[in-house]
Design a protein around this motif. Structure first.
Motif, PDB file in Angstrom:
ATOM      1  N   HIS A  96      -4.136  -1.514  -4.985  1.00  0.00           N
ATOM      2  CA  HIS A  96      -4.799  -1.149  -6.240  1.00  0.00           C
ATOM      3  C   HIS A  96      -4.758   0.359  -6.470  1.00  0.00           C
ATOM      4  N   TYR A  97      -4.217   0.764  -7.574  1.00  0.00           N
ATOM      5  CA  TYR A  97      -4.145   2.159  -8.003  1.00  0.00           C
ATOM      6  C   TYR A  97      -3.448   3.068  -6.999  1.00  0.00           C
ATOM      7  N   LEU A  98      -2.401   2.550  -6.393  1.00  0.00           N
ATOM      8  CA  LEU A  98      -1.547   3.391  -5.559  1.00  0.00           C
ATOM      9  C   LEU A  98      -0.444   3.967  -6.434  1.00  0.00           C
ATOM     10  N   GLN A  99      -0.025   5.175  -6.113  1.00  0.00           N
ATOM     11  CA  GLN A  99       1.126   5.740  -6.805  1.00  0.00           C
ATOM     12  C   GLN A  99       2.322   4.848  -6.447  1.00  0.00           C
ATOM     13  N   PRO A 100       2.977   4.227  -7.438  1.00  0.00           N
ATOM     14  CA  PRO A 100       4.095   3.342  -7.116  1.00  0.00           C
ATOM     15  C   PRO A 100       5.301   4.150  -6.626  1.00  0.00           C
ATOM     16  N   GLU A 101       5.553   4.096  -5.335  1.00  0.00           N
ATOM     17  CA  GLU A 101       6.613   4.878  -4.701  1.00  0.00           C
ATOM     18  C   GLU A 101       7.584   3.914  -4.027  1.00  0.00           C
ATOM     19  N   LEU A 102       8.816   3.921  -4.473  1.00  0.00           N
ATOM     20  CA  LEU A 102       9.807   2.938  -4.057  1.00  0.00           C
ATOM     21  C   LEU A 102      10.037   2.902  -2.540  1.00  0.00           C
ATOM     22  N   ASN A 103      10.288   4.035  -1.921  1.00  0.00           N
ATOM     23  CA  ASN A 103      10.602   4.037  -0.482  1.00  0.00           C
ATOM     24  C   ASN A 103       9.451   3.487   0.351  1.00  0.00           C
ATOM     25  N   TRP A 104       8.233   3.907   0.056  1.00  0.00           N
ATOM     26  CA  TRP A 104       7.078   3.388   0.797  1.00  0.00           C
ATOM     27  C   TRP A 104       6.922   1.892   0.564  1.00  0.00           C
ATOM     28  N   SER A 105       7.081   1.469  -0.679  1.00  0.00           N
ATOM     29  CA  SER A 105       6.920   0.054  -1.007  1.00  0.00           C
ATOM     30  C   SER A 105       7.918  -0.809  -0.244  1.00  0.00           C
ATOM     31  N   VAL A 106       9.147  -0.359  -0.165  1.00  0.00           N
ATOM     32  CA  VAL A 106      10.177  -1.110   0.558  1.00  0.00           C
ATOM     33  C   VAL A 106       9.830  -1.172   2.052  1.00  0.00           C
ATOM     34  N   LYS A 107       9.411  -0.051   2.632  1.00  0.00           N
ATOM     35  CA  LYS A 107       9.035  -0.038   4.052  1.00  0.00           C
ATOM     36  C   LYS A 107       7.888  -1.012   4.327  1.00  0.00           C
ATOM     37  N   ILE A 108       6.883  -0.990   3.468  1.00  0.00           N
ATOM     38  CA  ILE A 108       5.727  -1.887   3.625  1.00  0.00           C
ATOM     39  C   ILE A 108       6.183  -3.345   3.499  1.00  0.00           C
ATOM     40  N   SER A 109       6.969  -3.633   2.478  1.00  0.00           N
ATOM     41  CA  SER A 109       7.433  -5.002   2.241  1.00  0.00           C
ATOM     42  C   SER A 109       8.274  -5.516   3.403  1.00  0.00           C
ATOM     43  N   MET A 110       9.150  -4.681   3.933  1.00  0.00           N
ATOM     44  CA  MET A 110       9.997  -5.096   5.055  1.00  0.00           C
ATOM     45  C   MET A 110       9.162  -5.409   6.291  1.00  0.00           C
ATOM     46  N   LYS A 111       8.146  -4.600   6.524  1.00  0.00           N
ATOM     47  CA  LYS A 111       7.285  -4.853   7.680  1.00  0.00           C
ATOM     48  C   LYS A 111       6.468  -6.130   7.482  1.00  0.00           C
ATOM     49  N   LEU A 112       6.018  -6.371   6.256  1.00  0.00           N
ATOM     50  CA  LEU A 112       5.280  -7.602   5.957  1.00  0.00           C
ATOM     51  C   LEU A 112       6.154  -8.832   6.164  1.00  0.00           C
ATOM     52  N   GLU A 113       7.431  -8.719   5.803  1.00  0.00           N
ATOM     53  CA  GLU A 113       8.341  -9.844   5.971  1.00  0.00           C
ATOM     54  C   GLU A 113       8.588 -10.189   7.438  1.00  0.00           C
ATOM     55  N   GLU A 114       8.361  -9.249   8.343  1.00  0.00           N
ATOM     56  CA  GLU A 114       8.554  -9.471   9.777  1.00  0.00           C
ATOM     57  C   GLU A 114       7.396 -10.239  10.414  1.00  0.00           C
ATOM     58  N   LEU A 115       6.268 -10.318   9.711  1.00  0.00           N
ATOM     59  CA  LEU A 115       5.093 -10.970  10.284  1.00  0.00           C
ATOM     60  C   LEU A 115       5.322 -12.476  10.452  1.00  0.00           C
ATOM     61  N   PRO A 116       4.742 -13.071  11.506  1.00  0.00           N
ATOM     62  CA  PRO A 116       4.882 -14.514  11.690  1.00  0.00           C
ATOM     63  C   PRO A 116       4.247 -15.302  10.540  1.00  0.00           C
ATOM     64  N   GLN A 117       3.176 -14.764   9.977  1.00  0.00           N
ATOM     65  CA  GLN A 117       2.537 -15.383   8.814  1.00  0.00           C
ATOM     66  C   GLN A 117       2.214 -14.289   7.811  1.00  0.00           C
ATOM     67  N   LYS A 118       2.875 -14.350   6.663  1.00  0.00           N
ATOM     68  CA  LYS A 118       2.670 -13.340   5.628  1.00  0.00           C
ATOM     69  C   LYS A 118       1.281 -13.509   5.019  1.00  0.00           C
ATOM     70  N   PRO A 119       0.556 -12.400   4.834  1.00  0.00           N
ATOM     71  CA  PRO A 119      -0.731 -12.512   4.140  1.00  0.00           C
ATOM     72  C   PRO A 119      -0.515 -12.781   2.646  1.00  0.00           C
ATOM     73  N   LEU A 120      -1.546 -13.267   1.995  1.00  0.00           N
ATOM     74  CA  LEU A 120      -1.544 -13.381   0.543  1.00  0.00           C
ATOM     75  C   LEU A 120      -1.458 -11.954   0.009  1.00  0.00           C
ATOM     76  N   LEU A 121      -0.519 -11.682  -0.872  1.00  0.00           N
ATOM     77  CA  LEU A 121      -0.317 -10.331  -1.396  1.00  0.00           C
ATOM     78  C   LEU A 121      -0.681 -10.276  -2.873  1.00  0.00           C
ATOM     79  N   VAL A 122      -1.598  -9.369  -3.204  1.00  0.00           N
ATOM     80  CA  VAL A 122      -2.088  -9.185  -4.569  1.00  0.00           C
ATOM     81  C   VAL A 122      -1.861  -7.724  -4.934  1.00  0.00           C
TER      82      VAL A 122
END
Length: 155
Positions: A96-122
């Motif tokens: 919520h209200y984060l500066q939308p920054e592409l490189n950080w977003s990709v890093k976060i998303s890639m790490k989330l995809e590695e999790l055994p169970q992805k959390p609900l993402l809003v």
């Protein structure tokens, strides 16, 4: 299972706070800090605390920093979140209200995809734009643009 809100407050000198919240008598407390709940991420956190109280569940963990639009607070949040992902089982993660920054977003998303169970993402509309721009929007479960943002998206 942990649910977490990651976002900014519109104050330049507001420190990075990582902890649980409480809301009582109109006062939002984040660790030792008190914060106004007039709008933005603080209002979202206060609402989540009140809902958790009614539901009888633990309040969300909050990761919040001040950011007046220059992205400095958002960068701190992204870095801290990247360190935390995978340390605890996360049931839900709200951006919520984060500066939308592409490189950080990709890093976060890639790490989330590695999790055994992805959390609900809003994510709010700002984060929705960066998720769509990166091609990672399908990873998210819910985007929450307001009516003005919906009108902009509809052109």
């Amino acid at each position: 299972m942990l649910w977490q809100i990651v976002g900014t407050a519109p104050f330049e000198d507001f420190p990075l706070i990582d902890g649980h919240c409480s809301f009582a008598n109109g006062e939002l407390r984040l660790n030792s800090q008190s914060l106004s709940v007039a709008r933005g991420t603080p209002a979202l956190i206060a609402t989540a605390c009140a809902a958790a109280d009614v539901l009888g569940v633990d309040p969300p963990r909050t990761l919040i920093a001040g950011d007046i639009g220059d992205g400095k607070g958002s960068a701190k949040l992204y870095a801290r979140l990247l360190e935390q992902i995978g340390n605890e089982a996360q049931g839900m993660l709200v951006f919520h209200y984060l500066q939308p920054e592409l490189n950080w977003s990709v890093k976060i998303s890639m790490k989330l995809e590695e999790l055994p169970q992805k959390p609900l993402l809003v994510a709010d509309a700002g984060y929705m734009y960066v998720a769509k721009m990166s091609g990672l929007a399908p990873l998210y479960d819910l985007f929450t643009p307001d009516i003005g943002e919906m009108a902009f998206l509809a052109d």
